[in-house]
Motif scaffolding. Structure first.
Motif, PDB file in Angstrom:
ATOM      1  N   ASN A  73      55.313 -29.324  56.774  1.00  0.00           N
ATOM      2  CA  ASN A  73      56.540 -30.007  56.364  1.00  0.00           C
ATOM      3  C   ASN A  73      57.289 -30.540  57.588  1.00  0.00           C
ATOM      4  O   ASN A  73      57.750 -31.689  57.610  1.00  0.00           O
ATOM      5  CB  ASN A  73      57.435 -29.032  55.595  1.00  0.00           C
ATOM      6  N   ALA A  74      57.396 -29.703  58.632  1.00  0.00           N
ATOM      7  CA  ALA A  74      58.076 -30.120  59.855  1.00  0.00           C
ATOM      8  C   ALA A  74      57.334 -31.263  60.537  1.00  0.00           C
ATOM      9  O   ALA A  74      57.949 -32.202  61.052  1.00  0.00           O
ATOM     10  CB  ALA A  74      58.215 -28.930  60.803  1.00  0.00           C
ATOM     11  N   MET A  75      56.006 -31.201  60.499  1.00  0.00           N
ATOM     12  CA  MET A  75      55.221 -32.237  61.135  1.00  0.00           C
ATOM     13  C   MET A  75      55.347 -33.573  60.408  1.00  0.00           C
ATOM     14  O   MET A  75      55.509 -34.626  61.020  1.00  0.00           O
ATOM     15  CB  MET A  75      53.757 -31.800  61.207  1.00  0.00           C
ATOM     16  N   PHE A  76      55.242 -33.535  59.092  1.00  0.00           N
ATOM     17  CA  PHE A  76      55.406 -34.767  58.327  1.00  0.00           C
ATOM     18  C   PHE A  76      56.805 -35.353  58.507  1.00  0.00           C
ATOM     19  O   PHE A  76      56.981 -36.563  58.574  1.00  0.00           O
ATOM     20  CB  PHE A  76      55.139 -34.526  56.844  1.00  0.00           C
ATOM     21  N   THR A  77      57.793 -34.483  58.580  1.00  0.00           N
ATOM     22  CA  THR A  77      59.155 -34.969  58.799  1.00  0.00           C
ATOM     23  C   THR A  77      59.251 -35.681  60.137  1.00  0.00           C
ATOM     24  O   THR A  77      59.914 -36.722  60.264  1.00  0.00           O
ATOM     25  CB  THR A  77      60.145 -33.787  58.751  1.00  0.00           C
ATOM     26  N   ARG A  78      58.561 -35.133  61.150  1.00  0.00           N
ATOM     27  CA  ARG A  78      58.573 -35.769  62.463  1.00  0.00           C
ATOM     28  C   ARG A  78      57.854 -37.118  62.424  1.00  0.00           C
ATOM     29  O   ARG A  78      58.270 -38.081  63.053  1.00  0.00           O
ATOM     30  CB  ARG A  78      57.906 -34.845  63.494  1.00  0.00           C
ATOM     31  N   ILE A  79      56.749 -37.192  61.649  1.00  0.00           N
ATOM     32  CA  ILE A  79      55.956 -38.416  61.617  1.00  0.00           C
ATOM     33  C   ILE A  79      56.587 -39.482  60.723  1.00  0.00           C
ATOM     34  O   ILE A  79      56.695 -40.649  61.096  1.00  0.00           O
ATOM     35  CB  ILE A  79      54.527 -38.105  61.132  1.00  0.00           C
ATOM     36  N   TRP A  80      56.997 -39.069  59.527  1.00  0.00           N
ATOM     37  CA  TRP A  80      57.455 -40.024  58.520  1.00  0.00           C
ATOM     38  C   TRP A  80      58.970 -40.138  58.412  1.00  0.00           C
ATOM     39  O   TRP A  80      59.472 -41.060  57.772  1.00  0.00           O
ATOM     40  CB  TRP A  80      56.924 -39.612  57.144  1.00  0.00           C
ATOM     41  N   GLY A  81      59.658 -39.170  58.980  1.00  0.00           N
ATOM     42  CA  GLY A  81      61.097 -39.108  58.747  1.00  0.00           C
ATOM     43  C   GLY A  81      61.423 -38.183  57.609  1.00  0.00           C
ATOM     44  O   GLY A  81      62.507 -37.607  57.532  1.00  0.00           O
ATOM     45  N   GLU A  82      60.455 -38.026  56.687  1.00  0.00           N
ATOM     46  CA  GLU A  82      60.561 -37.050  55.604  1.00  0.00           C
ATOM     47  C   GLU A  82      59.147 -36.684  55.153  1.00  0.00           C
ATOM     48  O   GLU A  82      58.208 -37.449  55.362  1.00  0.00           O
ATOM     49  CB  GLU A  82      61.372 -37.601  54.425  1.00  0.00           C
ATOM     50  N   SER A  83      58.997 -35.532  54.530  1.00  0.00           N
ATOM     51  CA  SER A  83      57.681 -35.079  54.102  1.00  0.00           C
ATOM     52  C   SER A  83      57.329 -35.670  52.740  1.00  0.00           C
ATOM     53  O   SER A  83      58.177 -35.719  51.845  1.00  0.00           O
ATOM     54  CB  SER A  83      57.644 -33.548  54.009  1.00  0.00           C
ATOM     55  N   PRO A  84      56.070 -36.105  52.553  1.00  0.00           N
ATOM     56  CA  PRO A  84      55.655 -36.603  51.234  1.00  0.00           C
ATOM     57  C   PRO A  84      55.374 -35.477  50.246  1.00  0.00           C
ATOM     58  O   PRO A  84      55.161 -35.738  49.064  1.00  0.00           O
ATOM     59  CB  PRO A  84      54.378 -37.389  51.552  1.00  0.00           C
ATOM     60  N   TYR A  85      55.344 -34.235  50.736  1.00  0.00           N
ATOM     61  CA  TYR A  85      55.026 -33.097  49.880  1.00  0.00           C
ATOM     62  C   TYR A  85      56.219 -32.150  49.789  1.00  0.00           C
ATOM     63  O   TYR A  85      56.866 -31.847  50.791  1.00  0.00           O
ATOM     64  CB  TYR A  85      53.822 -32.333  50.431  1.00  0.00           C
ATOM     65  N   ARG A  86      56.449 -31.655  48.587  1.00  0.00           N
ATOM     66  CA  ARG A  86      57.532 -30.691  48.391  1.00  0.00           C
ATOM     67  C   ARG A  86      57.017 -29.261  48.266  1.00  0.00           C
ATOM     68  O   ARG A  86      57.799 -28.316  48.195  1.00  0.00           O
ATOM     69  CB  ARG A  86      58.339 -31.064  47.143  1.00  0.00           C
ATOM     70  N   SER A  87      55.689 -29.110  48.213  1.00  0.00           N
ATOM     71  CA  SER A  87      55.114 -27.771  48.065  1.00  0.00           C
ATOM     72  C   SER A  87      53.660 -27.788  48.524  1.00  0.00           C
ATOM     73  O   SER A  87      53.036 -28.853  48.596  1.00  0.00           O
ATOM     74  CB  SER A  87      55.165 -27.321  46.600  1.00  0.00           C
TER      75      SER A  87
END
Length: 497
Positions: A265-279
């Motif tokens: 989740n932290a990695m996707f947030t860093r890459i995309w600005g937000e995570s595409p997955y919620r779980s």
């Protein structure tokens, strides 16, 4: 009687559509973690009768022009010569076998990754061997359990994932797989997302894991069979708390995915600005649960798989390959589920035959439910005797009819003991099949018996003692599931035969 409880054609269609849909979510590159095995997912085929062991690779072959394969193997598994459960060969050898299989199907194997590396000599030798054969090899360094997966600041830095080799890939779909569980596949994917981000590449991640079934109850027998299969890894099925919080829907995942989700989740947030997955459940593309056609058949098959795993784990403990904790976990799982070892059909017949004869014995349950036994004799081991008896039954030949002349058997025994120095003169299953093949050249009855070998598929075998690896391997090659009592025939410390 072998009964179908899973719709494989429906599965191929639904799973293919789901994977293509997930690929469409990401623009440049998708790292798709393949859990289980691509070619020979025998665990899935046992707990979901009707599931074809090569279903995953059949899906992948439809994407062969877009995909490349990265094989991950844990350095500790190489160092310990740990064996893969279904193949019975060491994980490093199994990795080589898989690469050959992939290439034989026209699939592109880009590289091999050695995970959790911290200077193991066996891993160094394996790396040198692969590189000598023209295979690219990359290293992922060990991160202490005290830091992984909780210390995000360390993990998402040059001292964490940044310390790993960057895996050079060529195609938009990177399938990350392994010869067995606990390999570090997910960590390899996450490490690559970190490196891709450092290089300005917008890469994505998804997970293709057959088990546990997210849309079945936590204690469903199919999900418990998955826990039994991974007892030595301390995997535990859990309700996905993130999915429950996000959607108000209960879904099943397992501890390692749930533990690592904050990192992803932290990695996707860093890459995309937000995570595409919620779980963690969102990460998956698993459609298996929608393709169970008969719940009762799959439930009973899963119960039988739990018992198999119980015996296999006990046998591994007797050989010194797993800790006592793995056995204890299986015993607890069996007790909590109300399952007893004797519910495996060939168990009691094998033990009764052994008690009656005063020596090792083997029982084979044929696919139609017929039970066949075999005992140890001066010429044949118990598994060889049971195999011949089963083939006679399938051919409709009286058990008293001799198939292999002592004139054929005795020279083989002389070769084993007199020239090769083996202490056991009795014929193993591979030797008895060769002897039978020789007799079939001049004996029509032996030829008829030999032709019954394909009919053994889906049979169940139990032995009153630990069988030799040769016998276990041959029976597995015939499509037979094998379990043994966790005791050796003798008190020797070395059991090479």
């Amino acid at each position: 009687m072998y009964e179908i409880g899973f719709d494989n054609e429906k599965y191929l269609q639904m799973q293919s559509e789901k994977i293509l849909e997930r690929i469409g979510m990401f623009e440049n590159k998708l790292y798709l973690e393949f859990g289980g095995k691509l070619f020979d997912d025998y665990h899935a085929s046992r707990v979901l009768p009707g599931f074809m062991p090569d279903s995953k690779v059949r899906l992948l072959m439809t994407l062969a022009d877009k995909a490349e394969i990265v094989v991950v193997i844990n350095a500790s598994a190489i160092d310990s010569s740990k064996a893969a459960g279904d193949s019975g060969i060491a994980y490093d050898d199994d990795a080589l076998r898989l690469i050959d299989e992939f290439r034989g199907c026209g699939l592109f194997v880009g590289s091999v990754v050695i995970s959790q590396y911290h200077g193991q000599p066996a891993a160094d030798r394996f790396k040198a061997y692969l590189e000598g054969r023209g295979v690219k090899v990359y290293i992922m360094h060990y991160i202490p359990e005290s830091e992984y997966p909780s210390n995000l600041q360390l993990i998402l830095s040059d001292k964490g994932y940044g310390n790993n080799d960057y895996i050079e890939t060529e195609r938009p779909l990177v399938v990350v797989t392994a010869p067995g569980p606990g390999s570090g596949k997910m960590a390899a994917c996450l490490s690559q997302l970190y490196h891709e981000n450092q290089r300005g590449v917008k890469a994505g991640y998804a997970k293709f894991e057959t088990f546990p079934l997210w849309n079945r109850p936590l204690r469903h027998m199919i999900n418990l069979a998955y826990e039994a299969a991974t007892a030595d890894l301390n995997d535990v099925n859990m309700i996905d708390p993130y999915h429950l919080e996000a959607y108000g829907i209960s879904s099943v995942n397992y501890n390692r995915d749930i533990e690592v989700f904050p990192i992803l989740n932290a990695m996707f947030t860093r890459i995309w600005g937000e995570s595409p997955y919620r779980s963690p459940t969102d990460m998956g593309v698993n459609m298996v649960g929608y393709c169970v056609s008969d719940e009762d058949i799959c439930t009973e098959a899963s119960k039988q798989e739990i018992i198999r795993r119980y015996f296999i784990t006990q046998q591994d403990y007797a050989k010194g390959n797993v800790n006592k904790s793995a056995v204890s976990k299986l015993e607890l799982l069996m007790n909590n589920s109300g399952i007893e070892p004797k519910e495996r059909p060939p168990v009691l017949p094998a033990l009764e035959k052994a008690e009656l004869t005063g020596g090792p014995a083997v029982a084979i349950e044929l696919p139609d439910g017929t039970m066949i036994t075999g005992k140890t004799s001066p010429l044949l081991g118990a598994s060889s005797a049971a195999l011949l008896n089963a083939l006679k039954t399938l051919a409709g030949i009286d058990d008293r009819v001799p198939l292999i002349s002592p004139v054929v058997i005795e020279p083989i025994q002389k070769l084993k003991v007199g020239y090769l120095g083996n202490e056991n003169p009795r014929l193993h299953t591979d030797e008895v099949l060769i002897a039978l093949s020789i007799c079939a050249a001049t004996n029509p009855t032996a030829e008829l018996v030999l032709e019954q070998l394909p009919m053994l598929k889906y049979s169940e075998v139990h032995s009153s003692v630990i069988l030799s690896q040769v016998d276990i391997t041959v029976l597995r090659q015939l499509g037979v599931s094998v379990t043994c009592e966790p005791v050796y025939q003798n008190k020797r410390l070395y059991h090479g035969e």
